[in-house]
Design a protein around this motif. Sequence first.
Motif, PDB file in Angstrom:
ATOM      1  N   GLN A   1      57.475  17.963   1.398  1.00 46.84           N
ATOM      2  CA  GLN A   1      56.538  17.170   0.588  1.00 46.84           C
ATOM      3  C   GLN A   1      57.204  16.649  -0.674  1.00 46.84           C
ATOM      4  O   GLN A   1      56.983  15.504  -1.080  1.00 46.84           O
TER       5      GLN A   1
ATOM      6  N   ALA B   1      59.418  13.787   0.375  1.00 52.10           N
ATOM      7  CA  ALA B   1      58.630  12.581   0.656  1.00 52.10           C
ATOM      8  C   ALA B   1      58.224  11.913  -0.658  1.00 52.10           C
ATOM      9  O   ALA B   1      58.298  10.695  -0.798  1.00 52.10           O
ATOM     10  N   LEU B   2      57.838  12.737  -1.634  1.00 49.18           N
ATOM     11  CA  LEU B   2      57.421  12.188  -2.927  1.00 49.18           C
ATOM     12  C   LEU B   2      58.589  11.478  -3.608  1.00 49.18           C
ATOM     13  O   LEU B   2      58.413  10.444  -4.252  1.00 49.18           O
TER      14      LEU B   2
ATOM     15  N   ASP C   1      53.885   4.941   7.876  1.00 47.00           N
ATOM     16  CA  ASP C   1      55.064   5.545   7.267  1.00 47.00           C
ATOM     17  C   ASP C   1      54.806   7.045   7.068  1.00 47.00           C
ATOM     18  O   ASP C   1      53.957   7.430   6.254  1.00 47.00           O
TER      19      ASP C   1
ATOM     20  N   SER D   1      49.689  15.446   0.434  1.00 50.20           N
ATOM     21  CA  SER D   1      49.973  16.308  -0.726  1.00 50.20           C
ATOM     22  C   SER D   1      48.990  16.007  -1.840  1.00 50.20           C
ATOM     23  O   SER D   1      48.446  16.917  -2.474  1.00 50.20           O
TER      24      SER D   1
ATOM     25  N   MET E   1      52.651  11.726   4.106  1.00 51.52           N
ATOM     26  CA  MET E   1      52.825  13.067   3.555  1.00 51.52           C
ATOM     27  C   MET E   1      52.443  13.096   2.072  1.00 51.52           C
ATOM     28  O   MET E   1      51.835  14.058   1.590  1.00 51.52           O
ATOM     29  N   VAL E   2      52.785  12.015   1.368  1.00 51.30           N
ATOM     30  CA  VAL E   2      52.415  11.942  -0.053  1.00 51.30           C
ATOM     31  C   VAL E   2      50.886  11.924  -0.178  1.00 51.30           C
ATOM     32  O   VAL E   2      50.313  12.612  -1.025  1.00 51.30           O
ATOM     33  N   TYR E   3      50.233  11.170   0.698  1.00 50.13           N
ATOM     34  CA  TYR E   3      48.764  11.136   0.679  1.00 50.13           C
ATOM     35  C   TYR E   3      48.201  12.545   0.911  1.00 50.13           C
ATOM     36  O   TYR E   3      47.272  12.974   0.227  1.00 50.13           O
TER      37      TYR E   3
ATOM     38  N   GLN F   1      56.421   9.316   5.584  1.00 47.05           N
ATOM     39  CA  GLN F   1      56.678   9.826   4.225  1.00 47.05           C
ATOM     40  C   GLN F   1      55.484   9.542   3.302  1.00 47.05           C
ATOM     41  O   GLN F   1      55.039  10.415   2.567  1.00 47.05           O
ATOM     42  N   LEU F   2      54.952   8.314   3.423  1.00 46.29           N
ATOM     43  CA  LEU F   2      53.802   7.962   2.584  1.00 46.29           C
ATOM     44  C   LEU F   2      52.582   8.790   3.000  1.00 46.29           C
ATOM     45  O   LEU F   2      51.813   9.255   2.151  1.00 46.29           O
TER      46      LEU F   2
ATOM     47  N   LEU G   1      51.882  15.121  -9.368  1.00 50.87           N
ATOM     48  CA  LEU G   1      51.959  15.711  -8.030  1.00 50.87           C
ATOM     49  C   LEU G   1      53.194  16.602  -7.909  1.00 50.87           C
ATOM     50  O   LEU G   1      53.128  17.696  -7.334  1.00 50.87           O
TER      51      LEU G   1
ATOM     52  N   VAL H   1      59.341   8.047  -1.491  1.00 49.31           N
ATOM     53  CA  VAL H   1      58.369   6.944  -1.512  1.00 49.31           C
ATOM     54  C   VAL H   1      58.330   6.315  -2.912  1.00 49.31           C
ATOM     55  O   VAL H   1      58.246   7.020  -3.914  1.00 49.31           O
TER      56      VAL H   1
ATOM     57  N   LEU I   1      49.069   3.387  -4.259  1.00 46.34           N
ATOM     58  CA  LEU I   1      48.898   4.443  -5.269  1.00 46.34           C
ATOM     59  C   LEU I   1      49.388   4.017  -6.655  1.00 46.34           C
ATOM     60  O   LEU I   1      49.282   4.795  -7.612  1.00 46.34           O
TER      61      LEU I   1
ATOM     62  N   LEU J   1      53.255  20.486  -6.901  1.00 49.81           N
ATOM     63  CA  LEU J   1      54.042  20.994  -5.769  1.00 49.81           C
ATOM     64  C   LEU J   1      54.998  22.093  -6.237  1.00 49.81           C
ATOM     65  O   LEU J   1      55.153  23.119  -5.567  1.00 49.81           O
TER      66      LEU J   1
END
Lengths: 216, 201
Positions: free
Chosen positions: B47, B50-51, A180, A189, A185-187, A182-183, B71, B54, B61, B75
């Motif tokens: 970013q 995406a946050l 994924d 970030s 990208m979260v990782y 999006q996930l 986060l 998700v 997580l 950001l």
Amino acid sequence: MDENVTPGRKGNLTGSARKLKDNAADWHNFILKWERLNDEGSAHATKIVNLVLSKESAKETTLLPGADQSDTGLSVADTSSVPSSRTELFTDLEEECTKLQEIVEKMAHIVSKMEKIVSSEKGICDLETFQFGAKGRDCPLFLTWSTSQFVDVSSRLYGCYRQELALKQLILRQLAHTSDPQLSMVYLSAWLYQPYIDDKTKLLLESLLLETGHRT
Amino acid sequence: MAQTVISLCHQHLKKCFQTLEMTNKAWNLVLAECTPLISSLGNLGEQLRALDNVQLDLTPLHRFPDLKERLRFKLLQAVDVVLCKLTDKVDELQKLLKTLNNQVSTAFQFYEHNTDTLDLATCTLRSATSPSIADMLEWLQDAHNYYCSQFRRRKYLLQVLRPDDLVFMEEVSKRWESFYSADGEEHIEDTLSRVCLFVDS
């Protein structure tokens, strides 16, 4: 006694003050090293995500020739070329994952050293309780902090880095298995921006350096 | 008398075109420095999106407390840093514009104070090495207007940019690039090449 002078302003420190000042310098160096590793790791993590994403798109292209059995020459050429590029992808991916793993291991080593600092400072604190009673020493070792404040600051710093390490260990385990975007990208970030190391952490370190005379 | 006024007017115009050439170079340098910052801004927008998209509770997580808030804070902090740097760059553009504006205003004021001497026939007179005063004033006004409009658009974009407007954040790079006008740049280059003999004379 050496313990009764104001070591923050003297050149040659001994005993607890020496140990606390060295620990403060160690904190500074460990954190610098951590930041360097974080930047290196971020580059590898980004490569991993890009490789995983291209692996996913390669998977889609290999499905296409198989779906159309009437293809002859072109499909043979395609299927022979795709696996070789996929093998290359896997090799690169493994290489990047190994590098990221090495970085996380180095970070774990740093955190274990941080833990040792905390335990040595707790030892210093216990020693003082033994020497001076529960009230501790009358005169601070440096400028204003009591010895227990050093333990408190070190424990808080250690707590932040331990949590951040746990997050990085999870990212390492998951990154190459996440399709994924999006996930992923979260990782990425979370790796780069280190959510558990905030401005308060920097302030604690700076206060520690100021108290021990590393900063003036 | 008339010759002195014409000569003084030419001096003002030369200074203006020298400033325009300097502005053109410096302006493009500042814009080149803005490009990576603008692309960082777009990247941070992605970013943040995406946050938002998700659901961390459904991912590995979930066991990290306050991760989303922490986060997001980090950001947004990074957005602030980039915006500060961009604001500094836009301030540099404003300074360049101000210098050009002062120079062009001085030339126009000189012309307005001397309209008796600089009549229509004089102003439209041109030679092989010198364009007419009227043409040069017009080119300067065009160049000044171009930089003014460029500056206002870019400054406005940064002023209305809100980190919580993620669509806007992601599109900021495209919008910033859309302000680039090939025609406008060409016009400035043309102007500078038309006056190069005049400036060097």
